[in-house]
Write an enzyme that holds these catalytic residues in place. Structure first.
Site, PDB file in Angstrom:
ATOM      1  N   LYS A 253       2.107 -34.138  27.529  1.00 29.33           N
ATOM      2  CA  LYS A 253       3.283 -33.766  27.008  1.00 29.33           C
ATOM      3  C   LYS A 253       3.945 -33.935  27.667  1.00 29.33           C
ATOM      4  O   LYS A 253       4.349 -34.136  28.690  1.00 29.33           O
ATOM      5  CB  LYS A 253       3.495 -32.945  25.732  1.00 29.33           C
ATOM      6  CG  LYS A 253       3.062 -33.155  24.459  1.00 29.33           C
ATOM      7  CD  LYS A 253       3.261 -31.356  23.422  1.00 29.33           C
ATOM      8  CE  LYS A 253       1.706 -31.310  22.535  1.00 29.33           C
ATOM      9  NZ  LYS A 253       2.518 -30.381  21.536  1.00 29.33           N
TER      10      LYS A 253
ATOM     11  N   TYR B 181       3.280 -37.378  13.635  1.00 29.76           N
ATOM     12  CA  TYR B 181       3.166 -35.685  13.443  1.00 29.76           C
ATOM     13  C   TYR B 181       3.236 -36.123  11.469  1.00 29.76           C
ATOM     14  O   TYR B 181       4.121 -34.299  10.924  1.00 29.76           O
ATOM     15  CB  TYR B 181       4.400 -35.494  14.258  1.00 29.76           C
ATOM     16  CG  TYR B 181       3.986 -34.977  15.077  1.00 29.76           C
ATOM     17  CD1 TYR B 181       3.328 -34.037  15.282  1.00 29.76           C
ATOM     18  CD2 TYR B 181       4.584 -34.887  16.633  1.00 29.76           C
ATOM     19  CE1 TYR B 181       2.360 -33.110  16.579  1.00 29.76           C
ATOM     20  CE2 TYR B 181       3.866 -34.141  18.266  1.00 29.76           C
ATOM     21  CZ  TYR B 181       2.817 -33.262  18.040  1.00 29.76           C
ATOM     22  OH  TYR B 181       2.964 -32.395  18.889  1.00 29.76           O
TER      23      TYR B 181
ATOM     24  N   PHE C 161      10.843 -28.227  12.517  1.00 30.27           N
ATOM     25  CA  PHE C 161      11.010 -28.183  13.783  1.00 30.27           C
ATOM     26  C   PHE C 161      10.294 -29.789  13.792  1.00 30.27           C
ATOM     27  O   PHE C 161      10.397 -29.847  14.787  1.00 30.27           O
ATOM     28  CB  PHE C 161       9.692 -27.795  14.005  1.00 30.27           C
ATOM     29  CG  PHE C 161       8.294 -27.042  13.691  1.00 30.27           C
ATOM     30  CD1 PHE C 161       7.639 -28.314  14.435  1.00 30.27           C
ATOM     31  CD2 PHE C 161       7.724 -26.337  12.658  1.00 30.27           C
ATOM     32  CE1 PHE C 161       6.190 -28.760  13.459  1.00 30.27           C
ATOM     33  CE2 PHE C 161       6.346 -26.764  12.528  1.00 30.27           C
ATOM     34  CZ  PHE C 161       5.751 -27.453  13.130  1.00 30.27           C
TER      35      PHE C 161
ATOM     36  N   ARG D 135      -9.775 -27.923  21.215  1.00 33.72           N
ATOM     37  CA  ARG D 135      -8.645 -26.674  21.148  1.00 33.72           C
ATOM     38  C   ARG D 135      -8.416 -26.046  21.914  1.00 33.72           C
ATOM     39  O   ARG D 135      -7.428 -24.880  22.290  1.00 33.72           O
ATOM     40  CB  ARG D 135      -8.916 -26.238  19.711  1.00 33.72           C
ATOM     41  CG  ARG D 135      -8.809 -27.971  18.591  1.00 33.72           C
ATOM     42  CD  ARG D 135      -7.210 -28.284  18.038  1.00 33.72           C
ATOM     43  NE  ARG D 135      -6.902 -27.086  17.578  1.00 33.72           N
ATOM     44  CZ  ARG D 135      -5.415 -27.625  17.525  1.00 33.72           C
ATOM     45  NH1 ARG D 135      -4.284 -28.406  17.253  1.00 33.72           N
ATOM     46  NH2 ARG D 135      -4.958 -26.064  17.166  1.00 33.72           N
TER      47      ARG D 135
ATOM     48  N   THR E  33      -0.760 -22.749  20.208  1.00 29.25           N
ATOM     49  CA  THR E  33       0.070 -23.247  19.699  1.00 29.25           C
ATOM     50  C   THR E  33       1.589 -22.892  20.958  1.00 29.25           C
ATOM     51  O   THR E  33       2.289 -23.860  21.773  1.00 29.25           O
ATOM     52  CB  THR E  33       0.791 -23.445  18.836  1.00 29.25           C
ATOM     53  OG1 THR E  33      -0.016 -24.316  18.423  1.00 29.25           O
ATOM     54  CG2 THR E  33       2.107 -24.667  18.934  1.00 29.25           C
TER      55      THR E  33
ATOM     56  N   ARG F 164      -2.183 -24.223  28.156  1.00 28.68           N
ATOM     57  CA  ARG F 164      -0.432 -24.110  27.654  1.00 28.68           C
ATOM     58  C   ARG F 164      -0.564 -22.847  28.064  1.00 28.68           C
ATOM     59  O   ARG F 164       0.630 -22.243  28.355  1.00 28.68           O
ATOM     60  CB  ARG F 164      -0.815 -23.838  26.169  1.00 28.68           C
ATOM     61  CG  ARG F 164      -1.172 -25.317  25.365  1.00 28.68           C
ATOM     62  CD  ARG F 164      -0.950 -25.332  23.588  1.00 28.68           C
ATOM     63  NE  ARG F 164      -0.859 -26.708  23.523  1.00 28.68           N
ATOM     64  CZ  ARG F 164      -1.040 -26.694  22.003  1.00 28.68           C
ATOM     65  NH1 ARG F 164      -1.828 -25.589  21.315  1.00 28.68           N
ATOM     66  NH2 ARG F 164      -0.457 -27.812  21.220  1.00 28.68           N
TER      67      ARG F 164
ATOM     68  N   ASN G 198       5.045 -27.593  24.835  1.00 29.64           N
ATOM     69  CA  ASN G 198       3.731 -26.426  25.214  1.00 29.64           C
ATOM     70  C   ASN G 198       2.576 -27.482  26.101  1.00 29.64           C
ATOM     71  O   ASN G 198       1.257 -27.013  25.677  1.00 29.64           O
ATOM     72  CB  ASN G 198       3.025 -25.778  23.844  1.00 29.64           C
ATOM     73  CG  ASN G 198       2.580 -27.008  22.360  1.00 29.64           C
ATOM     74  OD1 ASN G 198       2.558 -28.385  22.736  1.00 29.64           O
ATOM     75  ND2 ASN G 198       2.915 -25.845  21.337  1.00 29.64           N
TER      76      ASN G 198
ATOM     77  N   HIS H 162      -1.349 -31.612  23.459  1.00 30.59           N
ATOM     78  CA  HIS H 162      -1.689 -31.741  22.022  1.00 30.59           C
ATOM     79  C   HIS H 162      -3.272 -32.024  21.820  1.00 30.59           C
ATOM     80  O   HIS H 162      -4.013 -33.030  22.742  1.00 30.59           O
ATOM     81  CB  HIS H 162      -1.428 -33.028  21.468  1.00 30.59           C
ATOM     82  CG  HIS H 162      -2.049 -33.572  20.172  1.00 30.59           C
ATOM     83  ND1 HIS H 162      -1.281 -32.666  18.817  1.00 30.59           N
ATOM     84  CD2 HIS H 162      -2.656 -34.178  19.737  1.00 30.59           C
ATOM     85  CE1 HIS H 162      -2.302 -33.526  18.224  1.00 30.59           C
ATOM     86  NE2 HIS H 162      -2.913 -34.672  18.046  1.00 30.59           N
TER      87      HIS H 162
ATOM     88  N   GLU I 249      -6.417 -40.628  14.948  1.00 32.76           N
ATOM     89  CA  GLU I 249      -5.596 -40.221  16.111  1.00 32.76           C
ATOM     90  C   GLU I 249      -5.441 -40.878  17.172  1.00 32.76           C
ATOM     91  O   GLU I 249      -5.015 -42.198  17.868  1.00 32.76           O
ATOM     92  CB  GLU I 249      -5.371 -38.728  16.591  1.00 32.76           C
ATOM     93  CG  GLU I 249      -4.440 -37.827  15.786  1.00 32.76           C
ATOM     94  CD  GLU I 249      -4.330 -36.461  16.062  1.00 32.76           C
ATOM     95  OE1 GLU I 249      -3.428 -36.125  15.483  1.00 32.76           O
ATOM     96  OE2 GLU I 249      -4.907 -35.938  16.900  1.00 32.76           O
TER      97      GLU I 249
HETATM   98  N1  UDP Z   1       6.276 -26.336  17.087  1.00 33.61           N
HETATM   99  C1  UDP Z   1       7.067 -25.878  17.100  1.00 33.61           C
HETATM  100  N2  UDP Z   1       7.788 -25.203  17.107  1.00 33.61           N
HETATM  101  C2  UDP Z   1       6.798 -24.869  15.624  1.00 33.61           C
HETATM  102  C3  UDP Z   1       5.159 -25.154  15.727  1.00 33.61           C
HETATM  103  C4  UDP Z   1       4.378 -25.821  16.205  1.00 33.61           C
HETATM  104  O1  UDP Z   1       7.987 -26.851  18.129  1.00 33.61           O
HETATM  105  O2  UDP Z   1       7.385 -23.599  14.965  1.00 33.61           O
HETATM  106  C5  UDP Z   1       5.017 -27.773  17.363  1.00 33.61           C
HETATM  107  C6  UDP Z   1       4.375 -28.080  19.039  1.00 33.61           C
HETATM  108  O3  UDP Z   1       4.788 -28.375  20.005  1.00 33.61           O
HETATM  109  C7  UDP Z   1       3.100 -28.268  18.788  1.00 33.61           C
HETATM  110  C8  UDP Z   1       3.226 -29.326  17.091  1.00 33.61           C
HETATM  111  O4  UDP Z   1       4.759 -28.787  16.556  1.00 33.61           O
HETATM  112  O5  UDP Z   1       1.886 -28.171  19.016  1.00 33.61           O
HETATM  113  C9  UDP Z   1       2.484 -29.456  16.371  1.00 33.61           C
HETATM  114  O6  UDP Z   1       1.835 -28.121  15.181  1.00 33.61           O
HETATM  115  P1  UDP Z   1       0.703 -27.660  15.427  1.00 33.61           P
HETATM  116  O7  UDP Z   1       0.977 -26.364  14.127  1.00 33.61           O
HETATM  117  O8  UDP Z   1      -0.024 -28.835  14.620  1.00 33.61           O
HETATM  118  O9  UDP Z   1       0.069 -27.241  16.304  1.00 33.61           O
HETATM  119  P2  UDP Z   1      -1.219 -27.606  17.414  1.00 33.61           P
HETATM  120  O10 UDP Z   1      -1.957 -27.766  16.660  1.00 33.61           O
HETATM  121  O11 UDP Z   1       0.263 -28.288  18.310  1.00 33.61           O
HETATM  122  O12 UDP Z   1      -1.330 -26.330  18.558  1.00 33.61           O
HETATM  123 MG    MG Z   2      -2.074 -29.621  15.318  1.00 30.48          MG
END
Ligand code: UDP
Ligand code: MG
Length: 136
Positions: free
Chosen positions: A12, A52, A60, A88, A94, A105, A115, A118, A129
């Site tokens: 990112k 997204y 958010f 993952r 996250t 992360r 973070n 992705h 994707e």
């Molecule tokens: N995100 C955020 N605030 C939140 C939750 C998620 O800014 O409260 C952002 C964060 O960068 C995250 C992305 O949205 O990586 C996608 O969210 P997801 O729940 O899919 O998390 P990930 O799969 O990336 O762990």
């Molecule tokens: Mg996700």
């Protein structure tokens, strides 16, 4: 039985801005991922919104799309056995504050939004994707 999968990874903007892409690519290689394809791109807000889309109802969402389109990113197709879940696990939670020691992360993430990485969350979404960024 072998279960070789591909998954989509994004380095990112916060990590590219700090020039961490080579270091993060090396983390993937050290953990037995093959980087099948990679490219550095700068996507538009519209493309981020499309990518997204599953989060469009979330509070958010707008900030997230502004952020992903705020600077260059590196998109990669990663391949290995159980690539989706292993990626993952390598990324960690996250929220970097909750991500386990040694995860990407934990090491590189600045905050829940910045973070650093992705990773696709299922084999099905990985296909969608990968197509999104590499179908040409
Ligand atoms: N995100 C955020 N605030 C939140 C939750 C998620 O800014 O409260 C952002 C964060 O960068 C995250 C992305 O949205 O990586 C996608 O969210 P997801 O729940 O899919 O998390 P990930 O799969 O990336 O762990
Ligand atoms: Mg996700």
């Amino acid at each position: 039985m072998s279960n070789v999968e591909q998954t989509l990874s994004i380095i990112k903007p916060d990590a590219v801005e700090r020039n961490l892409q080579e270091e993060i690519k090396n983390e993937f290689k050290r953990n037995d991922f093959i980087i099948v394809k990679d490219k550095k791109i700068h996507i538009s807000k519209k493309e981020a919104e499309q990518f997204y889309k599953v989060h469009q109802a979330k509070p958010f969402y707008n900030d997230l799309c502004n952020y992903l389109s705020s600077g260059p990113i590196v998109v990669m197709i990663l391949e290995k056995e159980n690539a989706v879940l292993d990626n993952r696990n390598l990324m960690g939670a996250t929220n970097p504050k909750e991500a386990k020691e040694g995860t990407l992360r934990n090491k590189y993430g600045l905050s829940i939004d910045k973070n650093s990485a992705h990773g696709s969350d299922s084999v099905e979404n990985a296909k969608i994707e990968i197509d999104f960024f590499f179908k040409d």
